[in-house]
Motif scaffolding. Structure first.
Motif, PDB file in Angstrom:
ATOM      1  N   HIS A  50      25.512  42.164  35.262  1.00 38.92           N
ATOM      2  CA  HIS A  50      26.848  42.354  35.828  1.00 38.92           C
ATOM      3  C   HIS A  50      27.863  41.355  35.279  1.00 38.92           C
ATOM      4  O   HIS A  50      28.962  41.224  35.820  1.00 38.92           O
ATOM      5  N   TYR A  51      27.482  40.653  34.194  1.00 37.67           N
ATOM      6  CA  TYR A  51      28.376  39.649  33.599  1.00 37.67           C
ATOM      7  C   TYR A  51      28.676  40.002  32.150  1.00 37.67           C
ATOM      8  O   TYR A  51      27.849  39.766  31.263  1.00 37.67           O
TER       9      TYR A  51
ATOM     10  N   TYR B  40      25.820  37.714  30.087  1.00 41.18           N
ATOM     11  CA  TYR B  40      24.668  38.513  30.509  1.00 41.18           C
ATOM     12  C   TYR B  40      23.382  38.152  29.780  1.00 41.18           C
ATOM     13  O   TYR B  40      22.293  38.294  30.352  1.00 41.18           O
TER      14      TYR B  40
ATOM     15  N   ASN C 225      28.480  33.250  40.507  1.00 36.21           N
ATOM     16  CA  ASN C 225      28.474  32.367  39.342  1.00 36.21           C
ATOM     17  C   ASN C 225      28.920  30.966  39.747  1.00 36.21           C
ATOM     18  O   ASN C 225      28.338  29.962  39.316  1.00 36.21           O
TER      19      ASN C 225
ATOM     20  N   GLU D 224      34.477  29.356  36.414  1.00 40.31           N
ATOM     21  CA  GLU D 224      35.246  30.148  35.458  1.00 40.31           C
ATOM     22  C   GLU D 224      35.767  29.359  34.262  1.00 40.31           C
ATOM     23  O   GLU D 224      36.250  29.955  33.295  1.00 40.31           O
TER      24      GLU D 224
ATOM     25  N   ILE E 246      32.050  32.602  31.233  1.00 43.14           N
ATOM     26  CA  ILE E 246      31.252  33.502  32.075  1.00 43.14           C
ATOM     27  C   ILE E 246      32.225  34.246  32.980  1.00 43.14           C
ATOM     28  O   ILE E 246      33.104  33.635  33.578  1.00 43.14           O
ATOM     29  N   ASP E 247      32.072  35.532  33.076  1.00 44.21           N
ATOM     30  CA  ASP E 247      32.820  36.283  34.087  1.00 44.21           C
ATOM     31  C   ASP E 247      32.052  37.538  34.440  1.00 44.21           C
ATOM     32  O   ASP E 247      31.333  38.094  33.619  1.00 44.21           O
ATOM     33  N   GLY E 248      32.173  37.929  35.676  1.00 42.49           N
ATOM     34  CA  GLY E 248      31.447  39.088  36.163  1.00 42.49           C
ATOM     35  C   GLY E 248      32.364  40.218  36.582  1.00 42.49           C
ATOM     36  O   GLY E 248      33.584  40.061  36.666  1.00 42.49           O
TER      37      GLY E 248
ATOM     38  N   PHE F 216      30.174  38.975  42.223  1.00 43.04           N
ATOM     39  CA  PHE F 216      29.457  38.346  41.109  1.00 43.04           C
ATOM     40  C   PHE F 216      30.143  37.085  40.586  1.00 43.04           C
ATOM     41  O   PHE F 216      29.465  36.149  40.145  1.00 43.04           O
ATOM     42  N   ASN F 217      31.460  37.040  40.615  1.00 46.97           N
ATOM     43  CA  ASN F 217      32.147  35.848  40.127  1.00 46.97           C
ATOM     44  C   ASN F 217      31.968  34.665  41.065  1.00 46.97           C
ATOM     45  O   ASN F 217      31.806  33.527  40.614  1.00 46.97           O
TER      46      ASN F 217
END
Length: 454
Positions: free
Chosen positions: A113-114, A118, A428, A413, A417-419, A424-425
């Protein structure tokens, strides 16, 4: 109103004919001329203990600060935040705070989901502190949670204040020091220490501080990127992720409704669009957010089968008007059916008996590849996320420590990385914050003078 089938395939064509993005959705700096005043940071901290400075009072920064202070109570922990702490937590999820996602207990599934991260996140990252751990932590600290049908986890109170109050209570209980309205502007190293300059936002005043550990968790702020580069790191150029599409179609705006793909007065939104924007964030930025979006409204039906369904309906309802009768198997509503007919220039008042095979073929083709001209991006303000930041190759995801600078840590952030939307974010942020806090706390414990150990 849900205007479409709850399953789509979206395809985005960019300016280059060879660039195509496919996604599937299923249910599922300021100069100051006058003389500055300088001082050292005056806080209620122990002069004998080591000092951790956390840049950023968001989810990752505060979660990590609490974790570090919990493991190493004698460690001085100071969080520097230019605005209000946890401001993004406050507005997320429409003010409810989508804490995490409860449908991805497996780290391999979670990592998928990233769009950025991922591959790397399929290691120990979520195994160290995943969604279940996050939910357990908040529940153990008095925040009741609920998991909705789509996996999103919210506080039972339906208010982000529950999450904020919990975190700030732990900040006070553990003795983490908050410094708000301030910005860490420069960072360098000397004698194994981080030399930091901190400016107040409202007056011409600069504080100087030496820290033993530096934890950058400043989100997508330019502040964090600047500090990272000052300490030797590179930055993947940040671009927006998670946004809506502006569509050049006046008739489409008449179909406003709620569903996995949401029609708005400016174009298209909803989970499926946000997911596509995340995976195509960098491609879309390079195309200036212009291109052709093709939607397959019936991915479970082959085009030939759909033609057969339409022909069968024509034979069975020959005496009915097209506008008033259409195959239920297509899962459409009348307003969208009318939209399809209008796009193909078909008069809805004609009888099915008078419909030509060419018209049936054009309707089937439109359902399988319905093109929309995208003329720009909108803003999904509650979940604004940035793709880009410090490359993951420059840090260790097992400790969140820099590979280039000892005792420098990152999370959230500020990293590349970002979802997608759905909790999801934030996960993280919780995972990275926990790992960084654990690493810093463990190092500090090892370095604590014996006379300070109670």
């Amino acid at each position: 109103m849900n205007l479409f089938l709850p399953r789509y395939i979206l395809q985005f064509r960019f300016s280059s004919p060879h660039s195509t993005l496919l996604t599937n959705y299923s249910h599922t700096t300021i100069a100051i001329n006058k003389k500055r005043r300088f001082s050292t940071l005056s806080l209620s901290i122990s002069p004998k203990a080591e000092l951790l400075v956390v840049v950023g009072g968001g989810a990752a920064g505060i979660y990590g600060a609490i974790r570090a202070k919990t493991i190493a109570p004698n460690l001085n922990v100071v969080v520097v935040e230019k605005g209000k702490p946890l401001s993004k937590v406050k507005i997320s999820g429409g003010g409810r705070c989508n804490v995490t996602n409860g449908h991805c207990p497996d780290n391999m599934i979670m990592a998928d989901h990233y769009p950025r991260g991922y591959r790397e996140l399929k290691g120990a990252f979520f195994n160290t502190h995943g969604p279940v751990d996050t939910m357990s932590w908040f529940c153990d600290h008095g925040v009741e949670l609920k998991t909705e049908d789509d996996g999103r986890v919210f506080p039972v109170s339906n208010s982000s204040s529950s999450v904020i109050d919990c975190l700030m209570s732990e900040v006070r209980r553990t003795g983490v020091v908050m410094q708000t309205g301030k910005v860490v502007t420069t960072a360098s190293t000397a004698g194994g220490k981080f030399i930091l300059k901190i400016e107040k936002r409202t007056i011409d005043y600069v504080e100087s501080i030496e820290a033993d550990y530096l934890f950058i968790a400043s989100g997508s702020s330019q502040q964090g990127y600047a500090l990272a580069t000052q300490l030797g790191h590179s930055i993947v150029d940040p671009v927006p992720s998670l946004f809506t599409f502006k569509i050049d179609d006046t008739k489409l705006t008449e179909l406003s409704g709620v569903g996995p793909m949401l029609v708005t007065h400016w174009g298209l939104s909803g989970p499926v669009i946000l997911r596509l924007s995340a995976w195509g964030a960098r491609y879309l930025s390079n195309s200036d957010y212009k291109g052709i979006l093709q939607v397959d409204f019936t991915p479970d039906l082959h085009i030939e089968h759909m033609k057969s369904v339409l022909i069968q309906h024509k034979n069975q309802f020959a005496k009915l008007k097209m506008l008033n009768s259409y195959p239920l198997e297509l899962g459409l509503v009348k307003r969208f059916w009318k939209y399809l007919l209008d796009r193909e220039g078909i008069d809805g008042d004609i009888l099915w008996a008078s419909v030509s095979n060419n018209s049936i073929m054009s309707i089937a083709s439109l359902l399988k590849q319905c093109p929309f001209k995208v003329k720009g991006k909108g803003v999904f303000k509650d979940e604004f996320v940035t793709a880009g930041g410090v490359p993951l190759s420059e840090i260790s995801l097992k400790t969140m420590e820099s590979k280039l600078q000892p005792r420098l840590f990152f999370a959230g952030e500020v990293l590349n990385i970002d979802g997608v939307t759905g909790g999801f974010n934030f996960q993280n942020a919780w995972s990275g914050g926990h790992i960084a806090g654990t690493s810093i706390g463990s190092l500090a414990t090892c370095n604590t003078p014996m006379e300070m150990i109670v």
